[in-house]
Enzyme design. Structure first.
Site, short mmCIF file in Angstrom:
data_model
loop_
_atom_site.label_atom_id
_atom_site.label_comp_id
_atom_site.label_asym_id
_atom_site.label_seq_id
_atom_site.Cartn_x
_atom_site.Cartn_y
_atom_site.Cartn_z
N THR A 174 0.83 -1.21 0.00
CA THR A 174 0.00 0.00 0.00
C THR A 174 0.86 1.26 0.00
OG1 THR A 174 -1.41 1.31 1.47
CG2 THR A 174 -0.15 -0.41 2.51
N ASP A 175 0.31 2.35 -0.53
CA ASP A 175 1.04 3.63 -0.49
C ASP A 175 1.14 4.16 0.94
OD1 ASP A 175 -1.61 4.37 -0.09
OD2 ASP A 175 -1.65 5.92 -1.64
N GLU A 176 0.37 3.56 1.87
CA GLU A 176 0.42 4.05 3.25
C GLU A 176 1.78 3.81 3.90
OE1 GLU A 176 -3.01 3.55 5.72
OE2 GLU A 176 -4.32 3.24 4.00
N TYR A 190 -1.44 -0.37 11.18
CA TYR A 190 -1.68 -1.04 9.90
C TYR A 190 -0.53 -0.79 8.92
CZ TYR A 190 -3.31 -1.44 5.06
OH TYR A 190 -3.38 -1.73 3.71
N LYS A 219 2.34 -3.37 7.28
CA LYS A 219 2.53 -3.57 5.84
C LYS A 219 3.97 -3.24 5.45
CE LYS A 219 -0.19 -4.51 3.09
NZ LYS A 219 -0.62 -5.85 2.58
N1 LIG Z 1 -8.36 -1.44 -0.10
C1 LIG Z 1 -7.42 -0.61 -0.53
O1 LIG Z 1 -7.73 0.54 -0.90
C2 LIG Z 1 -5.98 -1.05 -0.61
C3 LIG Z 1 -5.05 -0.19 -1.20
C4 LIG Z 1 -3.72 -0.62 -1.32
C5 LIG Z 1 -3.35 -1.86 -0.85
N2 LIG Z 1 -4.28 -2.67 -0.26
C6 LIG Z 1 -3.83 -4.01 0.18
O2 LIG Z 1 -4.51 -4.95 -0.63
C7 LIG Z 1 -4.77 -6.14 0.09
C8 LIG Z 1 -6.25 -6.47 0.04
O3 LIG Z 1 -6.99 -5.39 0.59
P1 LIG Z 1 -8.57 -5.44 0.68
O4 LIG Z 1 -9.05 -4.04 0.75
O5 LIG Z 1 -9.10 -6.34 -0.38
O6 LIG Z 1 -8.75 -6.13 2.11
P2 LIG Z 1 -10.02 -6.87 2.73
O7 LIG Z 1 -9.97 -6.57 4.18
O8 LIG Z 1 -11.26 -6.55 1.96
O9 LIG Z 1 -9.72 -8.41 2.49
C9 LIG Z 1 -8.72 -9.11 3.18
C10 LIG Z 1 -8.96 -10.60 2.98
O10 LIG Z 1 -7.88 -11.30 3.64
C11 LIG Z 1 -8.43 -12.36 4.40
N3 LIG Z 1 -7.54 -12.63 5.53
C12 LIG Z 1 -7.30 -11.85 6.61
N4 LIG Z 1 -6.44 -12.46 7.45
C13 LIG Z 1 -6.11 -13.65 6.88
C14 LIG Z 1 -5.25 -14.72 7.24
N5 LIG Z 1 -4.56 -14.69 8.39
N6 LIG Z 1 -5.15 -15.77 6.42
C15 LIG Z 1 -5.86 -15.82 5.26
N7 LIG Z 1 -6.69 -14.85 4.87
C16 LIG Z 1 -6.82 -13.77 5.66
C17 LIG Z 1 -9.80 -11.86 4.85
O11 LIG Z 1 -10.66 -12.94 5.20
C18 LIG Z 1 -10.27 -11.10 3.60
O12 LIG Z 1 -10.92 -11.97 2.70
C19 LIG Z 1 -4.27 -5.88 1.51
O13 LIG Z 1 -2.99 -6.49 1.62
C20 LIG Z 1 -4.16 -4.38 1.61
O14 LIG Z 1 -3.13 -4.01 2.49
C21 LIG Z 1 -5.58 -2.29 -0.13
#
Ligand SMILES: NC(=O)c1ccc[n+]([C@@H]2O[C@H](COP(=O)([O-])OP(=O)(O)OC[C@H]3O[C@@H](n4cnc5c(N)ncnc54)[C@H](O)[C@@H]3O)[C@@H](O)[C@H]2O)c1
Length: 340
Positions: A126-128, A154, A158
């Site tokens: 993430t950009d965070e 968080y 990451k």
């Molecule tokens: N949402 C955003 O805007 C954004 C932006 C940049 C990066 N990201 C990154 O992208 C990835 C996905 O983000 P998202 O928004 O889809 O998240 P989300 O919270 O919607 O989904 C996370 C998924 O991971 C699963 N999970 C959590 N802990 C787990 C574990 N221990 N073992 C197996 N599965 C597990 C959850 O059940 C869920 O299905 C993350 O790594 C996040 O840091 C998200």
């Protein structure tokens, strides 16, 4: 034909990635590992569940034995790690689960990659991890060289995972890549996050809680554009490299909420300003020129179109978000698989 493990595929971006890959590379075998935390919703994956080239495993990425067993059975070529605790507010309440999943889980997956051999391990970051930028310097952007400077538990978890990924490359020669993306929006976004929360609350004529004055700026990217970028990185991106992904689409939180009110014909008087988040980052803005230059990626969905599609999707898919709002979705797995 590739065999690809997708972790966290029952969440927002992971599920969109699975749907995208099914269309773009139907020959690939996709194996989804997801623990189904509160954020994972198995019903999201219903459209691909019967597909012979798709397997779902209810697995915690921290469970070494279970992860190794799946690697042994599936012999994956590529691992794309989306699995994470992803909500900043929850990390402020309880950091420990973030450290467990986001750091330890990443190391377990990479240990499995080392043990069984792999073409590519890709970390979805993430950009965070770059911290934030001041509001009065619109000329500044995060590049891949911007120092890591995190604000929340968080983003710190990451960033720790990213450092570990680069260390596994340097120390063990693991073929890794990392992508750092800005805020995503689109279908299947969990209703605790800003855009779906505001859409659903507005539909119910409930207050729209905005942190502080709502002037914090985020760089929004339609989720499918993120999925395309990851697909490019895992196939053509250079090993050991970090790629920033963003759409040059900066908006203040309050602008987004006003836009949603306008589109749903709801009064802005629903907006309520609540006490700001602790350590709230001011502005995120990505410089995506490296991925454009090296891999030809550009975002394809303009914000005006993407937000329209997203609002329409939530209007048409109450059957998806209503059970989440009531908590009923958590019984889905038990109903579907509990007695098998
Ligand atoms: N949402 C955003 O805007 C954004 C932006 C940049 C990066 N990201 C990154 O992208 C990835 C996905 O983000 P998202 O928004 O889809 O998240 P989300 O919270 O919607 O989904 C996370 C998924 O991971 C699963 N999970 C959590 N802990 C787990 C574990 N221990 N073992 C197996 N599965 C597990 C959850 O059940 C869920 O299905 C993350 O790594 C996040 O840091 C998200």
């Amino acid at each position: 034909m590739k065999r690809i493990i997708v972790t966290g595929g029952a969440g927002f971006i992971g599920s969109n990635f699975i749907f995208y890959m099914r269309q773009a590379h139907p020959e690939d075998r996709l194996i989804c590992l997801d623990k189904l935390t509160y954020a994972g919703n198995l019903s999201t994956l219903a459209p691909v569940m019967g597909d012979g080239n798709f397997r779902f495993c209810k697995t915690d990425i921290c469970d070494r034995e279970a992860v190794y067993r799946i690697f042994e059975e599936e012999k994956p070529d590529i691992v794309v790690n989306f699995a994470a605790e992803s909500h900043v507010d929850r990390s402020i309440e309880n950091p420990s689960i973030f450290l467990e999943t986001n750091i330890i889980g990443t190391s377990v997956l990479m240990d499995a990659c080392r043990k069984y051999g792999i073409e590519r391990y890709h970390q979805v970051s993430t950009d965070e991890v770059y911290g934030d930028l001041p509001l009065d310097r619109p000329d500044l952007f995060f590049t891949e060289e911007t120092p890591i400077h995190t604000s929340s538990p968080y983003s710190s978890s990451k960033a720790s995972a990213d450092l570990l990924v680069l260390a596994y490359h340097r120390t063990y020669g693991l073929p890794v890549s990392i992508s750092r993306c800005s805020n995503n929006y689109g279908p299947y976004h969990f209703p605790e996050k800003l855009i779906p929360l505001m859409i659903i609350n507005a539909l119910h004529d409930e207050p729209l809680p905005v942190y502080g004055a709502g002037l914090n700026v985020r760089d929004w990217l339609y989720v499918e554009d993120h999925c395309k970028a990851i697909d490019l990185v895992i196939r053509n991106g250079r090993v050991g490299e970090v790629y920033n992904i963003g759409g040059h689409n900066e908006m203040q939180n309050i602008e987004i909420v006003r836009l949603i009110c306008d589109r749903l014909h709801k009064p802005e008087s629903l907006i309520t300003h609540v006490t700001d988040r602790k350590g709230h980052d001011l502005r995120y803005a990505i410089d995506p020129s490296k991925i454009h230059r090296e891999l030809g990626w550009l975002p394809e969905t303009k914000f005006a179109d993407g937000i329209e599609k997203t609002i329409d999707w939530y209007l048409k898919h109450e059957d998806w978000w209503q059970p989440i709002v009531t908590g009923e979705y958590r019984n889905y797995y038990e109903r579907m698989y509990g007695n098998r």
